[in-house]
Enzyme design. Structure first.
Site, short mmCIF file in Angstrom:
data_model
loop_
_atom_site.label_atom_id
_atom_site.label_comp_id
_atom_site.label_asym_id
_atom_site.label_seq_id
_atom_site.Cartn_x
_atom_site.Cartn_y
_atom_site.Cartn_z
N LYS A 115 8.62 -4.39 -15.44
CA LYS A 115 9.75 -5.21 -15.02
C LYS A 115 10.59 -5.54 -16.25
O LYS A 115 10.06 -5.93 -17.29
CB LYS A 115 9.21 -6.50 -14.40
CG LYS A 115 10.13 -7.14 -13.40
CD LYS A 115 9.36 -8.25 -12.70
CE LYS A 115 10.30 -9.27 -12.12
NZ LYS A 115 11.03 -8.82 -10.95
N GLY A 171 0.77 -1.24 0.00
CA GLY A 171 0.00 0.00 0.00
C GLY A 171 0.81 1.30 0.00
O GLY A 171 0.25 2.35 0.30
C1 LIG Z 1 5.84 -4.63 -5.89
S1 LIG Z 1 4.34 -5.05 -5.12
C2 LIG Z 1 3.48 -3.52 -5.13
C3 LIG Z 1 3.98 -2.53 -4.11
C4 LIG Z 1 3.05 -1.36 -3.96
N1 LIG Z 1 3.06 -0.52 -5.15
C5 LIG Z 1 3.40 -0.51 -2.77
O1 LIG Z 1 3.67 0.68 -2.96
O2 LIG Z 1 3.38 -0.98 -1.62
C6 LIG Z 1 3.51 -5.99 -6.35
C7 LIG Z 1 2.13 -6.43 -5.97
O3 LIG Z 1 1.47 -6.88 -7.14
C8 LIG Z 1 0.55 -7.86 -6.73
N2 LIG Z 1 0.08 -8.63 -7.89
C9 LIG Z 1 0.78 -9.51 -8.65
N3 LIG Z 1 -0.03 -10.04 -9.58
C10 LIG Z 1 -1.28 -9.50 -9.41
C11 LIG Z 1 -2.54 -9.66 -10.07
N4 LIG Z 1 -2.69 -10.49 -11.08
N5 LIG Z 1 -3.57 -8.92 -9.62
C12 LIG Z 1 -3.43 -8.07 -8.60
N6 LIG Z 1 -2.27 -7.89 -7.94
C13 LIG Z 1 -1.20 -8.60 -8.34
C14 LIG Z 1 1.33 -8.68 -5.73
O4 LIG Z 1 0.43 -9.41 -4.89
C15 LIG Z 1 2.12 -7.60 -4.99
O5 LIG Z 1 1.46 -7.25 -3.80
#
Ligand SMILES: C[S@@+](CC[C@H](N)C(=O)[O-])C[C@H]1O[C@@H](n2cnc3c(N)ncnc32)[C@H](O)[C@@H]1O
Length: 345
Positions: free
Chosen positions: A302, A218
């Site tokens: 990425k 978050g």
């Molecule tokens: C790098 S983290 C995000 C960090 C966030 N922007 C923050 O500021 O705290 C990536 C997130 O993408 C989510 N994610 C990956 N695939 C997803 C999907 N298909 N739908 C929703 N969320 C997804 C993961 O669960 C993870 O929590």
């Protein structure tokens, strides 16, 4: 006579070769010399400085984080004589009118780890600031300078140049923008969105509603809430308890492929899913119906398999023409990724 413009370029660690590829595309006859492997390099362009900088700003390379001009260089003596060279250079710049009384001047000094010199960067800054203040009543500043004096100490040489902040691509020394870590900060990822806000000059507070895809824990959501936006956060993983009970926040604890949203519900869409870029692109594309026309999108991509240019092209092919690219940039806080700034047609 052909003009030769010499600059030092900096990219994120591991990405200098891509920055050089991009520079070579703009100026095919550029000569490169590495200073710090995969990160810092000298580039010499057979063009006038103004033309070179105009082209560089208009077609800004994605992987070039920062540039600084080299107007003079010396072999290191590793004695106080190095500082004296810089003082003499500054007095010359003042006498030729390059720096004037009352100017706000930021002196940025970078030193390579390998540079074995007996003086600290701060000593150089203090010596130059002393001349600026006592001899022409200029104002040493850290931010919002009229001009930047950039000093670089490599293992063998000392380099100096003078430029307007905008002409360095970033007004932070080496493009290394730093934010204060907050005590209750939810994630380091927040810095990426803070940097995008600054770097792209976005005013998030003019938006009203945002969709954050891949939002947990978050960090990005918290920044958008701080800017006063109503946020819908999608992630199967849990959001930080610190966000619980915020009346502006709706959490959909789901895979982004399984949500139903209203058409044109949001004026901002952000996505920081650390995921395969093409799959991420398709997921975002499927949710674009919820972004208003003219709405903004900030998306981290990425960079996998060491083919960054192809990866960006592939993602853009999926998102265009619904979204068009305003800027693609590897930010200082991006690691093996870069950030896209887009707008809905
Ligand atoms: C790098 S983290 C995000 C960090 C966030 N922007 C923050 O500021 O705290 C990536 C997130 O993408 C989510 N994610 C990956 N695939 C997803 C999907 N298909 N739908 C929703 N969320 C997804 C993961 O669960 C993870 O929590």
């Amino acid at each position: 006579m052909t003009h030769l413009t010499t600059y030092i370029g900096t990219s994120n660690h591991g990405f200098a070769q891509y920055a050089q590829d991009e520079i070579r595309k703009l100026f095919p006859l550029t000569k490169f010399t590495l200073l710090v492997p995969t990160e810092v390099f000298i580039f010499e362009v057979p063009e006038g400085t103004e033309d070179m900088i105009t082209t560089l700003k208009e077609q800004e390379p994605m992987f070039l984080r920062h540039v600084q001009p080299v107007s003079q260089d010396w072999d290191l003596s590793r004695t106080d004589a190095d500082v004296e060279h810089l003082k003499a250079w500054l007095r010359e710049a003042i006498s030729t009118g390059l720096i004037s009384s009352g100017d706000k001047i930021a002196t940025q000094v970078r030193k390579e780890e390998r540079a074995d010199v007996p003086y600290a960067p701060f000593t150089i800054k203090a010596a130059l600031d002393e001349i600026l203040v006592s001899e022409i009543q200029a104002e040493p500043v850290v931010r919002y300078a009229d001009q930047i004096i950039s000093v670089y100490i490599s293992a063998k040489k000392l380099f100096v140049g003078l430029s307007k902040p905008a002409d360095n691509l970033s007004d932070w020394s080496g493009g290394a923008i730093r934010f204060m870590k907050e005590e209750d900060q939810i994630s380091r990822a927040k810095f990426k969105l803070l940097e995008a806000e600054q770097r792209f000059g976005i005013d998030f507070s003019v938006a009203r509603t945002a969709l954050d895809i891949g939002a947990a824990p978050g960090g990005w959501t918290s920044l958008l809430l701080e800017r006063g936006l109503r946020v819908t956060a999608i992630d199967p993983a849990s959001m930080s308890p610190r966000l619980q009970g915020n009346p502006l926040l709706t959490v959909l604890k789901k895979n982004a492929g399984d949500v139903k949203l209203r058409e044109n519900e949001f004026d901002l869409l952000v996505c920081d899913m650390s995921w395969d870029p093409r799959q991420m692109g398709r997921l975002v594309a499927d949710l674009l119906y919820s972004l208003q026309s003219g709405g903004t999108a900030i998306i981290t991509v990425k960079l996998m398999h060491k083919k960054p240019f192809q990866t960006v092209r592939d993602v853009l092919k999926i998102l265009e023409p619904t979204l068009f690219l305003l800027k693609a940039k590897q930010l200082f806080h991006n690691r093996e990724e870069l950030t896209l700034y887009l707008q809905k047609s």
